[in-house]
Design a protein around this motif. Structure first.
Motif, short mmCIF file in Angstrom:
data_model
loop_
_atom_site.label_atom_id
_atom_site.label_comp_id
_atom_site.label_asym_id
_atom_site.label_seq_id
_atom_site.Cartn_x
_atom_site.Cartn_y
_atom_site.Cartn_z
N ILE A 64 0.60 -1.14 -0.02
CA ILE A 64 -0.02 -0.09 -0.05
C ILE A 64 0.70 1.64 0.29
CG2 ILE A 64 -1.81 1.80 1.67
CD1 ILE A 64 -3.29 -1.36 2.65
N SER A 65 0.48 2.27 -1.29
CA SER A 65 1.15 3.29 -0.59
C SER A 65 0.56 4.79 -1.14
CB SER A 65 2.41 3.30 -2.25
OG SER A 65 1.01 3.75 -3.09
N HIS A 66 -0.74 4.64 -0.72
CA HIS A 66 -1.79 5.82 -1.20
C HIS A 66 -2.85 5.81 0.06
CE1 HIS A 66 -0.02 6.44 -4.12
NE2 HIS A 66 0.07 7.36 -4.58
N VAL A 67 -3.41 6.68 0.93
CA VAL A 67 -3.90 6.35 1.78
C VAL A 67 -5.51 8.11 1.37
CG1 VAL A 67 -5.57 6.11 4.26
CG2 VAL A 67 -3.05 5.25 3.62
N TYR A 68 -6.61 7.36 1.32
CA TYR A 68 -7.67 8.83 1.11
C TYR A 68 -8.36 8.19 1.97
CZ TYR A 68 -4.83 8.18 -3.76
OH TYR A 68 -4.38 7.52 -5.13
N ARG A 91 1.49 7.92 1.34
CA ARG A 91 1.35 9.34 1.12
C ARG A 91 -0.72 9.50 0.60
NH1 ARG A 91 2.80 8.00 -5.11
NH2 ARG A 91 4.49 6.43 -4.68
N TYR A 92 -0.30 10.38 1.36
CA TYR A 92 -2.26 10.88 2.57
C TYR A 92 -2.35 12.25 1.68
CZ TYR A 92 0.32 7.91 6.30
OH TYR A 92 1.12 6.95 6.79
N LYS A 93 -4.39 11.58 0.68
CA LYS A 93 -5.11 12.70 0.66
C LYS A 93 -6.04 12.69 1.15
CE LYS A 93 -6.21 15.04 -3.39
NZ LYS A 93 -5.97 16.20 -3.09
N ASP A 120 -4.25 7.81 -9.57
CA ASP A 120 -3.09 7.48 -8.72
C ASP A 120 -2.87 5.40 -9.04
OD1 ASP A 120 -2.35 10.09 -8.24
OD2 ASP A 120 -3.81 9.28 -5.88
N LEU A 121 -4.23 5.15 -9.48
CA LEU A 121 -4.21 3.71 -9.50
C LEU A 121 -3.83 2.93 -10.70
CD1 LEU A 121 -6.82 2.72 -6.69
CD2 LEU A 121 -3.98 2.86 -6.69
N CYS A 122 -3.70 3.60 -11.58
CA CYS A 122 -3.06 3.37 -12.58
C CYS A 122 -2.04 2.97 -12.94
CB CYS A 122 -4.28 4.20 -14.42
SG CYS A 122 -2.23 5.87 -14.18
N HIS A 123 -1.24 3.11 -12.74
CA HIS A 123 -0.21 1.75 -13.24
C HIS A 123 -0.53 0.58 -12.31
CE1 HIS A 123 0.36 3.62 -8.82
NE2 HIS A 123 1.11 2.27 -7.97
#
Length: 125
Positions: A64-68, A91-93, A120-123
């Protein structure tokens, strides 16, 4: 999640979960338990509030790299109660709350804000 990833209420619950997994999305509330005498986030009582085990969750899911966050309240609770215990560089948003109580923003604007997830998840696809 319905309009962004096809995981809407027209699907049965298990199918929605599977669709989210296929799109590399995990949903988890910051709060595990609390007392909230009303329906608004502002009514959440600080006494007895417990957060979910994010340390264990992130250990189990190290990719996990992003938290929304669904709204500012979730983001502020995470920052105050969870983030100090974490050592991982995520990374937080904070995104606009999807709650109907957030009437200051229409659905189209909320959807546009939340579409950052697709970018952000397209990759990962």
């Amino acid at each position: 999640m319905g309009d962004l990833f096809g995981a809407g209420p027209q699907l049965e619950y298990q199918a929605r979960l599977q669709t989210l997994r296929e799109n590399h999305i995990a949903l988890w509330d910051v709060i595990e338990a609390c007392h909230r005498p009303g329906s608004l986030d502002s009514a959440i009582a600080a006494d007895g509030l417990t957060t979910n085990d994010f340390i264990g969750f992130f250990k189990k899911h190290p990719h996990i790299s992003h938290v929304y966050f669904n709204g500012q309240k979730a983001a502020s609770l995470f920052k105050k109660k969870v983030h100090p215990e974490l050592g991982n560089p995520l990374r937080y948003k904070a995104l606009p709350s999807t709650s109907p109580a957030n009437a200051s923003m229409n659905y189209a604007t909320k959807l546009e804000s939340w579409s950052v997830l697709k970018q952000d998840l397209c990759h990962l696809r």
